[in-house]
Design a protein around this motif. Sequence first.
Motif, PDB file in Angstrom:
ATOM      1  N   GLU A  58     -26.643 -14.051  -4.130  1.00 51.04           N
ATOM      2  CA  GLU A  58     -27.731 -14.373  -5.042  1.00 51.04           C
ATOM      3  C   GLU A  58     -28.874 -13.403  -4.796  1.00 51.04           C
ATOM      4  OE1 GLU A  58     -28.959 -18.428  -4.841  1.00 51.04           O
ATOM      5  OE2 GLU A  58     -26.989 -19.229  -5.408  1.00 51.04           O
ATOM      6  N   GLY A  59     -29.646 -13.140  -5.852  1.00 47.91           N
ATOM      7  CA  GLY A  59     -30.792 -12.254  -5.699  1.00 47.91           C
ATOM      8  C   GLY A  59     -31.492 -12.031  -7.017  1.00 47.91           C
ATOM      9  N   TRP A  60     -32.597 -11.320  -6.938  1.00 53.77           N
ATOM     10  CA  TRP A  60     -33.354 -11.023  -8.156  1.00 53.77           C
ATOM     11  C   TRP A  60     -32.637  -9.915  -8.956  1.00 53.77           C
ATOM     12  CZ3 TRP A  60     -36.691 -14.298  -9.792  1.00 53.77           C
ATOM     13  CH2 TRP A  60     -37.455 -15.070  -8.898  1.00 53.77           C
ATOM     14  N   ARG A  61     -32.568 -10.127 -10.262  1.00 51.37           N
ATOM     15  CA  ARG A  61     -32.061  -9.120 -11.180  1.00 51.37           C
ATOM     16  C   ARG A  61     -33.117  -8.878 -12.257  1.00 51.37           C
ATOM     17  NH1 ARG A  61     -29.392  -9.016  -7.406  1.00 51.37           N
ATOM     18  NH2 ARG A  61     -27.111  -8.982  -7.219  1.00 51.37           N
TER      19      ARG A  61
ATOM     20  N   ARG B  11     -37.824 -10.518 -14.507  1.00 54.47           N
ATOM     21  CA  ARG B  11     -36.844 -10.799 -13.462  1.00 54.47           C
ATOM     22  C   ARG B  11     -36.251 -12.197 -13.622  1.00 54.47           C
ATOM     23  NH1 ARG B  11     -39.029  -8.310  -7.717  1.00 54.47           N
ATOM     24  NH2 ARG B  11     -39.407  -6.169  -8.447  1.00 54.47           N
ATOM     25  N   PHE B  12     -35.042 -12.357 -13.157  1.00 52.23           N
ATOM     26  CA  PHE B  12     -34.408 -13.678 -13.113  1.00 52.23           C
ATOM     27  C   PHE B  12     -33.572 -13.751 -11.837  1.00 52.23           C
ATOM     28  CE2 PHE B  12     -31.343 -10.971 -15.145  1.00 52.23           C
ATOM     29  CZ  PHE B  12     -30.101 -11.428 -14.723  1.00 52.23           C
ATOM     30  N   TRP B  13     -33.387 -14.970 -11.362  1.00 55.33           N
ATOM     31  CA  TRP B  13     -32.599 -15.180 -10.137  1.00 55.33           C
ATOM     32  C   TRP B  13     -31.135 -15.361 -10.530  1.00 55.33           C
ATOM     33  CZ3 TRP B  13     -33.860 -14.409  -5.241  1.00 55.33           C
ATOM     34  CH2 TRP B  13     -33.011 -14.886  -4.227  1.00 55.33           C
ATOM     35  N   ALA B  14     -30.292 -14.502  -9.990  1.00 57.07           N
ATOM     36  CA  ALA B  14     -28.900 -14.449 -10.427  1.00 57.07           C
ATOM     37  C   ALA B  14     -27.931 -14.819  -9.320  1.00 57.07           C
ATOM     38  CB  ALA B  14     -28.574 -13.045 -10.938  1.00 57.07           C
ATOM     39  N   HIS B  15     -26.875 -15.517  -9.740  1.00 61.51           N
ATOM     40  CA  HIS B  15     -25.728 -15.759  -8.860  1.00 61.51           C
ATOM     41  C   HIS B  15     -24.627 -14.804  -9.325  1.00 61.51           C
ATOM     42  CE1 HIS B  15     -21.889 -17.745  -7.754  1.00 61.51           C
ATOM     43  NE2 HIS B  15     -22.534 -17.930  -6.612  1.00 61.51           N
TER      44      HIS B  15
END
Length: 645
Positions: free
Chosen positions: A91-94, A101-105
């Motif tokens: 997981e991390g910022w994209r 930005r959005f937090w992505a899995h």
Amino acid sequence: MEVLDRHVTSLSEEGRFRLLVDAITDYAIYMLSPEGIVTSWNTGAQRFKGYKPSEILGEHFSRFYVDEDRAAGIPERALATALEQGRFEGEGWRQRKDGSRFWAHVVIDPIRHPSGELVGFAKITRDLTERRAAEHAIRQSEEQFRRLVQGVSDYAIYMLDPNGNVSSWNFGAERIKGYRPDEIIGRHFSTFYTPEDRAAGLPETALRVARAEGRFEREGWRVRKDGTRFWASVVVDVIRGDDGEVLGFAKITRDITEKMETQRALEQAREELFQSQKMEAIGQLTGGIAHDFNNLLMAVLGSLEILKKRMPQDLSLTSLVDNAMQGAQRGAALTQRMLAFSRRQELLMEPIDVSGLVRGMMDILSRSLGPLTTIETSFPVRLPTILTDPNQLEMAILNLVVNARDAMPSGGRIVLRASEESIAAGKGPLSAGRYVRIAVIDEGEGMDTKTLEQAVTPFFTTKGVGKGTGLGLSMVQGLATQSGGRLILKSRPGEGTTAELWFPVVAVEQRAAVAADVRRADDDARRRLRIVAVDDDGLVLMNTTLMLEDLGHTVFEAMAGPEALDILRKESVDLVICDHAMPRMTGAQLAEAIRSEWPEMPIILATGYADLPDGAGAANLPRLGKPFSQAQLADAISRVASQGA
């Protein structure tokens, strides 16, 4: 032909799979080349990354990463991990096309040809920004709650597992109970209970009630780490899972020792106030009855005295009169005790050496006890001086000794003890200062709490009907209180009773003893006076007049103050004898009015009360206690006449 059919069928399955992937909008599903170049792009990827297929196909997937992650080489490490381990997940910022930005899995799987050759990578990305925000909010709320619980210092807030073992421990618990977390977590909560409560099974009861009813609440003693006790308010709530299973218990404890002690002190103060008000009301009633009764006794005794003097000297008749007079005198003694209780008796205050007074009483005390009872004394050689009425003090000590004797019907030992004591400020019912304590101690049956509370109540007696008036201790208490001290009783069933008289020490100036000639001159005793007798009670006034006339004086009767003033303005008068407790104008007020017009006029105030009459200078008036005999009346007149001479 068969090969062509299989190819058409295969194309149909591929088309259906592409339709499925493109229909998914909550996941970005796309392909990468072995170098990380985007080779396919579904609708979900376009929706939350913002790129159309024409804008992103052929671009390196690292453009979705934030600058700091690209600089750290994270995109390359993701592909390397997928190759080495067969899968990458993280997981991390994209970053979207618009820069937000959005937090992505992210999941990356390598795709290989059946020969093992790397064809590319399948990449699935999901936007978890909202879920992450919600999780962050939950964690923040939990952290705030944890800090709140930990920061509370007035309450012990902690958790128990289903068996009652401590599983968490806040700062308030450490402050109140004294244990550090590492000293108590894992131990059973019954550690905080007193040995007697543990033996009675109270910890188990608390958990059982909480399981059955969802909550247990009670107050009781608890024990700190150092062994000291405190009064606690305890609440235990059961904690259940979604399936109803008991996960543990939440326990809140508050130290309310100070609150309990304050409440107890308040209740004691209320009880003392109630007792004080009750005794004051009884005292006022008793004093009023005694005053009116004294007036009746005045009429009886005065009439009997005059009757005895004027009747024929018939022994059978005089014995009857004597018997009636003795009965009236016993009634007068009873009213004196009632006045003593109500603190309205007339006291002749003198400096007293207690040791000398008791030594002088030993003969009468010994004779009062009988052969089965012995008395022992324990007195220092010298005691400080107290100020009270010596005759009343002797009666009080005799009364206490007789009560001690009666408490030991089979005989025993009585100890009469005196000592000097000091009271510090705020200690007990007595004011701070030096006191002389006179104690009468017996080995009798003792009294229970209820009897002890009623012991000084007027007319309460344990001696049976006809064997006591119930005024003895009331009289003793009245004397002590009127002298600035107190009567204190201590007793338990089977342990005897200690009655203590406390009198404040007084500083007596050393004065040269002046011999006082108490004998009155014969000519003063025989002097014929013109006297105004004032009393609102007709019976008392008539008997006073009879006794004065029998003494040879001329009497002018008045039933009120204004009437007496009218007589004084018309007649030549040598002396005024007036009652104090009269309506409209009291004896003290009449005395002030007389002094304003006739400053040298002798005045005798007849009263049964010890209260200082109102009015300036009235306290210095000569007094004649009711009921008085003819001899006492003559003596009072003689003293006033001698002072005037």
